[in-house]
Write an enzyme that holds these catalytic residues in place. Structure first.
Site, PDB file in Angstrom:
ATOM      1  N   TYR A 109      -3.658-107.484  19.451  1.00  0.00           N
ATOM      2  CA  TYR A 109      -3.841-106.040  19.544  1.00  0.00           C
ATOM      3  C   TYR A 109      -2.776-105.457  20.460  1.00  0.00           C
ATOM      4  O   TYR A 109      -2.476-106.014  21.519  1.00  0.00           O
ATOM      5  CB  TYR A 109      -5.222-105.698  20.123  1.00  0.00           C
ATOM      6  CG  TYR A 109      -5.383-104.213  20.379  1.00  0.00           C
ATOM      7  CD1 TYR A 109      -5.893-103.394  19.384  1.00  0.00           C
ATOM      8  CD2 TYR A 109      -4.978-103.643  21.583  1.00  0.00           C
ATOM      9  CE1 TYR A 109      -5.990-102.023  19.585  1.00  0.00           C
ATOM     10  CE2 TYR A 109      -5.073-102.280  21.786  1.00  0.00           C
ATOM     11  CZ  TYR A 109      -5.578-101.477  20.788  1.00  0.00           C
ATOM     12  OH  TYR A 109      -5.665-100.130  20.979  1.00  0.00           O
ATOM     13  N   GLU A 197      -0.651 -97.480  17.876  1.00  0.00           N
ATOM     14  CA  GLU A 197      -1.490 -98.677  17.907  1.00  0.00           C
ATOM     15  C   GLU A 197      -1.074 -99.628  16.789  1.00  0.00           C
ATOM     16  O   GLU A 197      -0.840 -99.191  15.660  1.00  0.00           O
ATOM     17  CB  GLU A 197      -2.957 -98.272  17.729  1.00  0.00           C
ATOM     18  CG  GLU A 197      -3.932 -99.416  17.926  1.00  0.00           C
ATOM     19  CD  GLU A 197      -5.368 -98.996  17.613  1.00  0.00           C
ATOM     20  OE1 GLU A 197      -6.153 -98.822  18.560  1.00  0.00           O
ATOM     21  OE2 GLU A 197      -5.695 -98.840  16.433  1.00  0.00           O
TER      22      GLU A 197
END
Ligand code: GDP
Ligand code: MN
Length: 393
Positions: A109, A197
């Site tokens: 992530y 992101e």
């Protein structure tokens, strides 16, 4: 402003970040055609909606042949996708993105957000990326790496390397990961983003790093600077109630309840929503009509709130300081003349010219519930909502 995954991928690849090959499709036939253009033997059909958590909601399908692609595309197009992030109303799927499937070794992530408290860009990273990141960040908050960037000098290569090492990448991938991190930071700053992101950022069997899913949001106040970003806006993904109100200069946020609210002042609006909830009701929206609420503005507010089919009661709550209660009352009467008001209406007025305001409402002969305090207003509107719900049942 939010954009789609495929748009974010295109922007980020301009900053040196590797993404899978893919193409956009508006129909099942186009989806299979894209797969043929891309080549290979396995593809992923991805719903393009402004939301994450599509995988868990059926918006991401791995396909082995044309038949599966046709089926996936047919299922998704023109349907609403309800994810953990969209609320019960969901988001319409009008576009699909077809990609070559990637052989995933590990999912990471990577997030860049604006930390308003420290007024800095914060990099958030985890070696446990993928679909469970929210749960992991709650369960094991210490497993998440956080690095804040000093704005005067920007992100430094040593910081990027530190994050790459922290993720447990092997020495061959550190250089690549550093490129990805520096690229994201440059994209964030140069494009006036508020969020970048990559989840997941994956390592593949052949040792490369690929951004499998990307997301970007932009600062609305900076959009005028870059036409190539503002043209990525997709109104079909916005709450139509909010677009309608915003186009009329009203400060409106759509919610999921049935009690429509027209209120002046954000603080009073919040307090009123709390009182409604305390009484057992649910607000349908937040709407601040603002200080100088002319009769016409009240009419516009009526139109905006009543455009929401879920609204079964309307509450007008005005504490007039700069406002004038007689103007508001005139606006309410005018709204009854010009708008199809087919739900019970409760009006609470207080402050400047309150007596004149109530007099206008009484003389209008309209069936309006009148309240003098906030508590009374909330109670009356929740009662009215209970009556309507009981009649409908
Ligand atoms: P999200 O659910 O909206 O975040 O959509 P993602 O694009 O992140 O996809 C969700 C999950 O599907 C990923 O975490 C992967 O596990 C899986 N996935 C997506 N693309 C691929 C792919 O190309 N190959 C494989 N094997 N899995 C994929
Ligand atoms: Mn994802």
């Amino acid at each position: 402003m939010d954009i789609h995954e495929y748009q974010a991928k295109e922007l980020l690849s301009g900053f040196g970040i590797a993404v899978p090959r893919g193409g956009l499709a508006y129909s099942p036939e186009q989806a299979t055609y894209r797969a043929r253009e891309i080549g290979g033997s396995k593809w992923v059909v991805k719903a393009q909606v402004h939301s994450g958590a599509r995988g868990k909601a059926g918006g991401i399908r791995v396909c082995d042949d044309d038949r599966e692609i046709l089926e996936a595309a047919d299922d998704m197009l023109g349907r609403k996708l309800v994810t953990q992030q969209t609320g019960p109303r969901g988001k319409m799927i009008y576009r699909l993105y077809v990609e070559e499937a990637v052989d995933i070794e590990h999912e990471f992530y990577l997030g860049f957000v604006l930390d308003r408290k420290t007024e800095r860009v914060m990099v958030v990273a985890s070696s446990a990326g993928g679909m469970e990141i929210e749960e992991i960040s709650e369960r094991e908050p210490d497993s998440i790496l956080r690095v804040s960037v000093e704005p005067a000098v920007g992100m430094q290569e040593f910081q990027a390397r530190e994050i790459a090492f922290g993720l447990g990448l092997d020495s061959k991938q550190i250089g690549q990961a550093t490129q990805v991190l520096m690229g994201c930071y440059r994209a964030f700053r140069e494009l006036d983003a508020t969020m970048v992101e990559i989840n997941p950022l994956v390592t593949t069997a052949d040792g490369s790093l690929v951004a499998l899913d990307t997301k970007m949001s932009f600062d609305d106040n900076a959009l005028f600077r870059s036409a190539h970003i503002s043209e990525l806006r997709d109104k079909s993904q916005e709450d139509p109630r909010e677009t309608y109100a915003a186009d009329r200069g009203l400060n409106y946020v759509g919610l999921d309840g049935e009690i429509g609210c027209i209120i002046n002042g954000a603080g009073l609006a919040m307090a009123t929503m709390d009182m409604i909830q305390l009484g057992g009701g649910e607000p349908a929206n937040f709407l601040d009509v603002g200080g100088g609420a002319s009769p016409d503005r009240i009419v516009k507010a009526f139109r905006s709130v009543l455009a929401d089919q879920n609204v079964s009661v309307l509450l007008v709550n005005i504490f007039a300081g700069i406002n004038r209660c007689d103007w508001v009352a005139e606006g309410v009467v005018k709204a009854f003349e010009e708008v199809d008001v087919n739900v019970p209406v409760v009006v609470r007025l207080a402050g400047t010219n309150v007596d004149e305001g109530f007099q206008i409402l009484r003389e209008s002969g309209l069936a309006i519930g009148i309240a003098e305090t906030l508590a009374e207003a909330a109670e009356l509107s929740v009662d009215a909502w209970r009556n309507v719900s009981a009649q409908a049942a």
